[in-house]
Design a protein around this motif. Structure first.
Motif, PDB file in Angstrom:
ATOM      1  N   ALA A  74       0.818  -1.221   0.000  1.00  0.00           N
ATOM      2  CA  ALA A  74       0.000   0.000   0.000  1.00  0.00           C
ATOM      3  C   ALA A  74       0.848   1.266   0.000  1.00  0.00           C
ATOM      4  CB  ALA A  74      -0.946  -0.011   1.194  1.00  0.00           C
ATOM      5  N   LYS A  75       1.879   1.315   0.841  1.00  0.00           N
ATOM      6  CA  LYS A  75       2.688   2.535   0.901  1.00  0.00           C
ATOM      7  C   LYS A  75       3.386   2.800  -0.426  1.00  0.00           C
ATOM      8  CE  LYS A  75       3.585   2.833   5.873  1.00  0.00           C
ATOM      9  NZ  LYS A  75       4.641   2.820   6.929  1.00  0.00           N
ATOM     10  N   ALA A  76       3.899   1.744  -1.037  1.00  0.00           N
ATOM     11  CA  ALA A  76       4.568   1.914  -2.330  1.00  0.00           C
ATOM     12  C   ALA A  76       3.572   2.286  -3.422  1.00  0.00           C
ATOM     13  CB  ALA A  76       5.317   0.638  -2.700  1.00  0.00           C
ATOM     14  N   ALA A  77       2.349   1.765  -3.324  1.00  0.00           N
ATOM     15  CA  ALA A  77       1.319   2.074  -4.324  1.00  0.00           C
ATOM     16  C   ALA A  77       0.882   3.528  -4.273  1.00  0.00           C
ATOM     17  CB  ALA A  77       0.113   1.157  -4.139  1.00  0.00           C
ATOM     18  N   GLN A  78       1.353   4.280  -3.281  1.00  0.00           N
ATOM     19  CA  GLN A  78       1.073   5.714  -3.263  1.00  0.00           C
ATOM     20  C   GLN A  78       1.661   6.423  -4.479  1.00  0.00           C
ATOM     21  OE1 GLN A  78       1.080   7.824   0.820  1.00  0.00           O
ATOM     22  NE2 GLN A  78       2.484   6.093   1.091  1.00  0.00           N
ATOM     23  N   LEU A  79       2.610   5.793  -5.148  1.00  0.00           N
ATOM     24  CA  LEU A  79       3.127   6.371  -6.395  1.00  0.00           C
ATOM     25  C   LEU A  79       2.004   6.597  -7.394  1.00  0.00           C
ATOM     26  CD1 LEU A  79       6.523   4.529  -7.005  1.00  0.00           C
ATOM     27  CD2 LEU A  79       6.173   6.940  -6.457  1.00  0.00           C
ATOM     28  N   GLU A  80       0.950   5.788  -7.314  1.00  0.00           N
ATOM     29  CA  GLU A  80      -0.252   6.056  -8.104  1.00  0.00           C
ATOM     30  C   GLU A  80      -1.363   6.641  -7.256  1.00  0.00           C
ATOM     31  OE1 GLU A  80      -3.449   4.068 -11.206  1.00  0.00           O
ATOM     32  OE2 GLU A  80      -1.777   2.858 -10.489  1.00  0.00           O
ATOM     33  N   GLY A  81      -1.470   6.167  -6.026  1.00  0.00           N
ATOM     34  CA  GLY A  81      -2.598   6.554  -5.173  1.00  0.00           C
ATOM     35  C   GLY A  81      -2.595   8.004  -4.753  1.00  0.00           C
ATOM     36  N   SER A 109       7.711  -3.101  -5.474  1.00  0.00           N
ATOM     37  CA  SER A 109       7.782  -4.373  -6.202  1.00  0.00           C
ATOM     38  C   SER A 109       6.579  -4.488  -7.125  1.00  0.00           C
ATOM     39  CB  SER A 109       7.806  -5.549  -5.219  1.00  0.00           C
ATOM     40  OG  SER A 109       7.785  -6.780  -5.920  1.00  0.00           O
ATOM     41  N   GLY A 110       6.830  -4.717  -8.415  1.00  0.00           N
ATOM     42  CA  GLY A 110       5.743  -4.865  -9.375  1.00  0.00           C
ATOM     43  C   GLY A 110       6.102  -4.196 -10.679  1.00  0.00           C
ATOM     44  N   VAL A 111       5.100  -3.696 -11.357  1.00  0.00           N
ATOM     45  CA  VAL A 111       5.327  -2.954 -12.600  1.00  0.00           C
ATOM     46  C   VAL A 111       5.227  -1.473 -12.285  1.00  0.00           C
ATOM     47  CG1 VAL A 111       2.878  -3.126 -13.283  1.00  0.00           C
ATOM     48  CG2 VAL A 111       4.620  -2.608 -15.008  1.00  0.00           C
ATOM     49  N   LEU A 112       6.145  -0.718 -12.832  1.00  0.00           N
ATOM     50  CA  LEU A 112       6.144   0.731 -12.681  1.00  0.00           C
ATOM     51  C   LEU A 112       5.886   1.318 -14.069  1.00  0.00           C
ATOM     52  CD1 LEU A 112       6.519   2.704 -10.364  1.00  0.00           C
ATOM     53  CD2 LEU A 112       8.969   2.754 -10.866  1.00  0.00           C
ATOM     54  N   TYR A 113       4.739   1.966 -14.195  1.00  0.00           N
ATOM     55  CA  TYR A 113       4.293   2.518 -15.473  1.00  0.00           C
ATOM     56  C   TYR A 113       4.493   4.030 -15.416  1.00  0.00           C
ATOM     57  CZ  TYR A 113       0.457   4.274 -18.547  1.00  0.00           C
ATOM     58  OH  TYR A 113      -0.320   4.950 -19.456  1.00  0.00           O
ATOM     59  N   ALA A 114       5.445   4.500 -16.197  1.00  0.00           N
ATOM     60  CA  ALA A 114       5.772   5.922 -16.214  1.00  0.00           C
ATOM     61  C   ALA A 114       5.097   6.599 -17.406  1.00  0.00           C
ATOM     62  CB  ALA A 114       7.283   6.119 -16.298  1.00  0.00           C
ATOM     63  N   GLU A 124       3.261  11.246 -14.520  1.00  0.00           N
ATOM     64  CA  GLU A 124       2.774  10.551 -13.328  1.00  0.00           C
ATOM     65  C   GLU A 124       3.106   9.075 -13.452  1.00  0.00           C
ATOM     66  OE1 GLU A 124      -1.379  11.470 -13.458  1.00  0.00           O
ATOM     67  OE2 GLU A 124      -1.866   9.769 -14.760  1.00  0.00           O
ATOM     68  N   TYR A 125       3.005   8.376 -12.331  1.00  0.00           N
ATOM     69  CA  TYR A 125       3.213   6.932 -12.305  1.00  0.00           C
ATOM     70  C   TYR A 125       1.882   6.214 -12.122  1.00  0.00           C
ATOM     71  CZ  TYR A 125       8.349   6.766 -11.785  1.00  0.00           C
ATOM     72  OH  TYR A 125       9.701   6.833 -11.989  1.00  0.00           O
ATOM     73  N   ASN A 126       1.800   5.011 -12.695  1.00  0.00           N
ATOM     74  CA  ASN A 126       0.771   4.044 -12.341  1.00  0.00           C
ATOM     75  C   ASN A 126       1.470   2.864 -11.691  1.00  0.00           C
ATOM     76  OD1 ASN A 126      -1.357   5.540 -13.329  1.00  0.00           O
ATOM     77  ND2 ASN A 126      -1.371   4.531 -15.320  1.00  0.00           N
TER      78      ASN A 126
END
Length: 423
Positions: free
Chosen positions: A94-101, A264-269, A282-284
């Protein structure tokens, strides 16, 4: 191994289609899935927000990998819960997913890590945001900070439009996503999408694409979740890709790890190719939709094995991703009214054969009839030696689909087709 795929859209149909081609995939389960995914996987009725139920299912079915498709379960922390239970999972915590969230979170990280991006300001107060508009000039970009299904971005051409966008966001047009607003300077250039895979330590490139966000031909009308895409995006040259990895993606992964928040996962720039070089829009935190459909159409490796290696922090040992040299192009067929209130329930008849892959996005079965059940309904994906050939195959299949209450853009891939024609 048995795999559980979380999600129900076109992205997940593409992932299911590719996962079932993997020699390492035994049984693929999908929750909740859709009629297209049902052709590839066993659908299960799981509430993905009920983490305990998902964990119990994984234990019962001996699931060796969970692949989380959409952003909402990632931001909700499903990845954290699965990892705590010892279940390998592809997708960030969740914390890392803040890159999109949280767009503001990402902008602040860019500042700390010296990652090139647009100038910005974050605001939680409407009056302060309105007062801050003048220093940004026009056009100006107004973004809801949180998740808004790809629709929380307004490019305002006038001061009145910018003020109205801020008013709407703070007044609840995007729900909780608009509780904070990010104001950004408008960047000039061509947009492109770049994908990378990481286990929090190692990083590898995973292809490029170009999306079409506006609802209408010629890139007009409101932003959507995406009306079509093609891959690769030749405008993102090998030299530019190397620069994106060096200046944007790798510093992001390093900064997240250094701050005790490994990604960890896919980083969509999402990128803007400016005169000063590539800059991050932005990142997804997940594969794009519909970019995933064109990436999976070109990917030639064992997807299940690759995603498991990432889940187990073994990316450095995995085979490097391999892609076909072909171009893949997907056309989104949407229900009338999208991106506003889509018309649901419209009957759909698919052709018995098509020289394209038809991924289901927002579909359902009703009394034995395939019907529209969302805004973006089908993703019709052609593949060819050129963008022109892939486009022709995709639209030939579109024209063979009977969907009276649907519509699509007729110019997906127009930039690359024009370049191939020397225009």
């Amino acid at each position: 191994m048995n795999i559980l795929l979380i999600g129900s859209g076109g992205r997940e149909h593409a992932l299911a289609w590719k996962l079932t081609q993997s020699p390492s995939c035994d049984t693929l389960y999908a929750a909740p899935g859709n009629p297209g995914i049902a052709e590839e996987a066993t659908l299960v009725a799981l509430d993905v927000m009920d983490h305990a139920a998902v964990i119990a299912f994984c234990a019962d079915k001996l699931v060796g990998l969970v692949v989380i498709g959409p952003e909402a379960p990632l931001v909700d922390g499903l990845g954290d819960s699965l990892r705590a239970a010892g279940v390998p999972v592809f997708g960030p915590n969740a914390k890392a997913a803040q890159l999109e969230g949280s767009k503001g979170f990402t902008k602040d990280l860019c500042t700390r890590a010296n990652i090139p991006t647009a100038g910005y300001a974050r605001h939680t107060d409407k009056a302060a945001a309105l007062a801050d508009l003048a220093r940004f000039g026009l056009p100006v970009v107004i973004k809801a900070d949180g998740l808004a299904a790809g629709k929380g971005v307004i490019i305002a051409e006038t001061a009145a439009d910018a003020a109205a966008a801020i008013e709407d966001m703070f007044d609840g047009s995007f729900g909780d996503a608009g509780a904070e607003v990010v104001i950004e300077e408008f960047m000039v250039g061509e947009e492109a999408s770049f994908f990378a895979l990481t286990d929090g330590k190692s990083v590898v490139a995973f292809g490029s694409a170009q999306d079409h966000k506006r609802v209408g031909d010629g890139d007009v009308g409101p932003n959507t979740g995406g009306m079509g895409a093609y891959s690769p995006a030749p405008v993102l040259t090998p030299e530019l890709e190397a620069r994106v990895m060096r200046e944007i993606v790798e510093p992001t992964v390093a900064a997240m790890a250094a701050e005790g928040n490994p990604y960890s996962g896919v980083l969509y720039a999402g990128l803007m190719l400016t005169d000063q070089g590539p800059k991050l829009i932005e990142y997804n935190a997940r594969f794009g939709d519909p970019e995933c459909q064109v990436l999976m159409s070109r990917f030639e490796g064992d997807l299940a094995a690759l995603l498991l290696a990432i889940a187990q922090e073994r990316l450095a040992e995995a085979e490097a991703p391999r892609f076909s040299d072909d171009t893949a192009l997907t056309v989104v067929m949407a229900a009338k009214g999208y991106p506003g209130t889509p018309e649901k329930g419209g009957a759909i008849t698919l052709p018995a054969q098509a020289d394209a892959k038809i991924f289901h996005a927002g579909t359902a079965m009703k009394d034995g009839q395939l019907v529209a059940n969302g805004g973006r309904v089908l993703n019709v994906t052609g593949r060819g030696k050129t963008a022109t050939e892939a486009q022709a195959k995709a639209y030939a299949a579109v024209d063979a689909i009977v969907f009276p209450s649907g519509f699509c853009r007729r110019d997906i891939g127009w930039r690359e087709v024009a370049r191939e024609r020397g225009a």
